[in-house]
Design an enzyme around this catalytic site. Sequence first.
Site, PDB file in Angstrom:
ATOM      1  N   LYS A 150       0.786  -1.133  -0.172  1.00 32.14           N
ATOM      2  CA  LYS A 150      -0.020   0.073  -0.061  1.00 32.14           C
ATOM      3  C   LYS A 150       0.972   1.283  -0.290  1.00 32.14           C
ATOM      4  CE  LYS A 150      -3.698  -2.315   0.531  1.00 32.14           C
ATOM      5  NZ  LYS A 150      -4.939  -2.375  -0.353  1.00 32.14           N
ATOM      6  N   LYS A 176       1.885  -9.357  -1.936  1.00 32.45           N
ATOM      7  CA  LYS A 176       1.080  -9.221  -3.151  1.00 32.45           C
ATOM      8  C   LYS A 176       0.860  -7.694  -3.809  1.00 32.45           C
ATOM      9  CE  LYS A 176      -3.453  -9.758  -3.592  1.00 32.45           C
ATOM     10  NZ  LYS A 176      -4.047  -8.174  -3.546  1.00 32.45           N
ATOM     11  N   ASP A 178      -1.298  -4.914  -5.490  1.00 33.82           N
ATOM     12  CA  ASP A 178      -3.009  -4.695  -5.324  1.00 33.82           C
ATOM     13  C   ASP A 178      -3.571  -5.116  -6.593  1.00 33.82           C
ATOM     14  OD1 ASP A 178      -4.095  -2.412  -2.979  1.00 33.82           O
ATOM     15  OD2 ASP A 178      -5.005  -4.067  -3.475  1.00 33.82           O
ATOM     16  N   GLU A 179      -4.918  -5.306  -6.480  1.00 32.41           N
ATOM     17  CA  GLU A 179      -5.604  -5.485  -7.575  1.00 32.41           C
ATOM     18  C   GLU A 179      -5.747  -4.771  -8.839  1.00 32.41           C
ATOM     19  OE1 GLU A 179      -6.974  -4.917  -4.789  1.00 32.41           O
ATOM     20  OE2 GLU A 179      -8.187  -3.108  -5.290  1.00 32.41           O
ATOM     21  N   HIS A 268      -7.535 -13.060  -7.187  1.00 36.32           N
ATOM     22  CA  HIS A 268      -8.137 -12.026  -6.834  1.00 36.32           C
ATOM     23  C   HIS A 268      -9.520 -11.842  -7.406  1.00 36.32           C
ATOM     24  CE1 HIS A 268      -9.209  -7.954  -5.201  1.00 36.32           C
ATOM     25  NE2 HIS A 268      -8.341  -8.047  -4.188  1.00 36.32           N
ATOM     26  N   LYS A 308     -13.427  -5.316   6.483  1.00 44.59           N
ATOM     27  CA  LYS A 308     -14.385  -4.255   5.920  1.00 44.59           C
ATOM     28  C   LYS A 308     -15.025  -4.481   4.829  1.00 44.59           C
ATOM     29  CE  LYS A 308     -10.778  -3.128   2.405  1.00 44.59           C
ATOM     30  NZ  LYS A 308      -9.595  -2.155   1.912  1.00 44.59           N
TER      31      LYS A 308
HETATM   32  C1  CAP Z   1      -7.315  -5.173   1.067  1.00 46.19           C
HETATM   33  C2  CAP Z   1      -7.442  -5.182  -0.218  1.00 46.19           C
HETATM   34  C3  CAP Z   1      -7.854  -6.414  -1.084  1.00 46.19           C
HETATM   35  C4  CAP Z   1      -9.368  -6.565  -0.487  1.00 46.19           C
HETATM   36  C5  CAP Z   1      -9.994  -7.330  -1.658  1.00 46.19           C
HETATM   37  C6  CAP Z   1      -7.986  -4.076  -0.835  1.00 46.19           C
HETATM   38  O1  CAP Z   1      -6.537  -4.228   1.647  1.00 46.19           O
HETATM   39  O2  CAP Z   1      -5.865  -5.272  -0.943  1.00 46.19           O
HETATM   40  O3  CAP Z   1      -7.948  -6.064  -2.301  1.00 46.19           O
HETATM   41  O4  CAP Z   1      -9.011  -7.494   0.388  1.00 46.19           O
HETATM   42  O5  CAP Z   1     -11.200  -7.982  -0.973  1.00 46.19           O
HETATM   43  O6  CAP Z   1      -7.575  -3.412  -1.969  1.00 46.19           O
HETATM   44  O7  CAP Z   1      -8.865  -3.794  -0.209  1.00 46.19           O
HETATM   45  P1  CAP Z   1      -6.433  -3.944   3.333  1.00 46.19           P
HETATM   46  P2  CAP Z   1     -11.567  -9.371  -0.622  1.00 46.19           P
HETATM   47  O8  CAP Z   1      -5.983  -4.904   3.917  1.00 46.19           O
HETATM   48  O9  CAP Z   1      -5.841  -2.492   3.483  1.00 46.19           O
HETATM   49  O10 CAP Z   1      -8.124  -3.615   3.512  1.00 46.19           O
HETATM   50  O11 CAP Z   1     -10.527  -9.868  -0.099  1.00 46.19           O
HETATM   51  O12 CAP Z   1     -13.086  -9.318   0.146  1.00 46.19           O
HETATM   52  O13 CAP Z   1     -11.917  -9.754  -2.050  1.00 46.19           O
HETATM   53 MG    MG Z   2      -6.720  -4.697  -2.861  1.00 47.23          MG
END
Ligand code: CAP
Ligand code: MG
Length: 412
Positions: A150, A176, A178-179, A268, A308
């Site tokens: 992040k 990892k 991020d998406e 993801h 969250k």
């Molecule tokens: C988490 C995260 C993931 C989410 C995706 C985000 O970051 O990198 O993409 O977990 O949701 O971008 O929010 P944080 P899910 O740890 O800072 O929240 O796993 O429900 O698909």
């Molecule tokens: Mg993410």
Amino acid sequence: MKNVYKQYIKKRYKPKRNEIVCEFYFEPRKKAREAAGAIAAESSTGTWTTLSTMQLKRMAKFGAKVFELKKNKVKIAYPLDLFELGNMPQIYSSIAGNIFGMKEIKNLRLVDVYFPAKLTKSFKGPQFGLQGVRKILGVKKRPLCGTIVKPKLGLTSKEHAKVAYESWIGGLDIVKDDENLTSQPFNKFKQRARQTIKLKKKAEKETGEKKIYMCNVTAETNEMLKRAKFLKSLGNEYAMVDILTAGWSGLQSLRNELQKLKLVIHGHRAMHAAFTRNPKHGIKMSVIAKTARLIGVDQLHIGTAVGKMAEDKKAVLENIAALKNKMSGIKRTFPVCSGGLQPAHVPKLVKYFGHDIIIQAGGGVHGHPKGTKAGARAMRQAIDAVMKKISLKKYIKKHNELRLAIKKWGYK
Ligand code: CAP
Ligand code: MG
């Protein structure tokens, strides 16, 4: 009822073992039988009217059959010949295609799919799966722990690699992308991969532990395959992909390529909540999870119940079941809990979902008052505490990073 749909209602029909069976939640606009018949017709051989090209009787004979219809639940059996083995896009175009848009239906949700063995055998399933991933990491029992670099976007490749290095040195197994980080002008894919994998190897030497980097290859399919090959050439073990925005076709192509490259697939699920979240309309996440496992992701995000995102404990357990239940010889996929997590969530995550989970925290690591390395240490300390069956309240007495994390974010 329009007689075109009536032919698809076969209440005493017993599905054959080699048929696909779908269960839907549905709310008819008017009559339930007509709506159920319309779902079966439109997702198999029928349309709104009789045709000159085929007798209705024959269309219904090898069409889908409504064999259960109770209030808002309808179960439909589909002859396997209506589907192309090994072709997930076509399967979804049938059982999850036009039907969601029909006027006969107020709401429609695909809640479960039974894939017969003949169909599951036409897909690869996970190459490594849960046990294979544990073997690569050399971690037999405890939950795996990881982070997402992040901020999501904005760091240069060099800065990204440094954050990853701090995370691994602090004790995390996995880092990892991020998406939505792929290859932007400020952080190009190849540069990021080179610099991050180099520091991964440095962290492995310094910690004596296996470290994992899940680099996001999501792109147009041919480009994804090129990026996966590039990761292999750098000696990386993983590729990460956004399975829904890449699509079933892209995911299948990537799975085939990674069979040759022997790379682990981290899935993801960005965009899933566009159609999984509404309890009355869309596709249940457990169906997506089962499908992704069938195609062959080794790890998949499935929610946390405590973080969250919106899924509750029951939904997450159903997603985990979809990844771990027996499925004619298909390996189990590793469930990934991520989204709004911080160290104090670990006890409840393990209590709810057991040790066979991958716990990922982005903000919950890089938001630590003492920085990334301390945040990583705090996550690992929380996992160690749970494995030693020591309460966090006690563990913080001798583990300052965990104490500071809980001071900032509180107990959960
Ligand atoms: C988490 C995260 C993931 C989410 C995706 C985000 O970051 O990198 O993409 O977990 O949701 O971008 O929010 P944080 P899910 O740890 O800072 O929240 O796993 O429900 O698909
Ligand atoms: Mg993410």
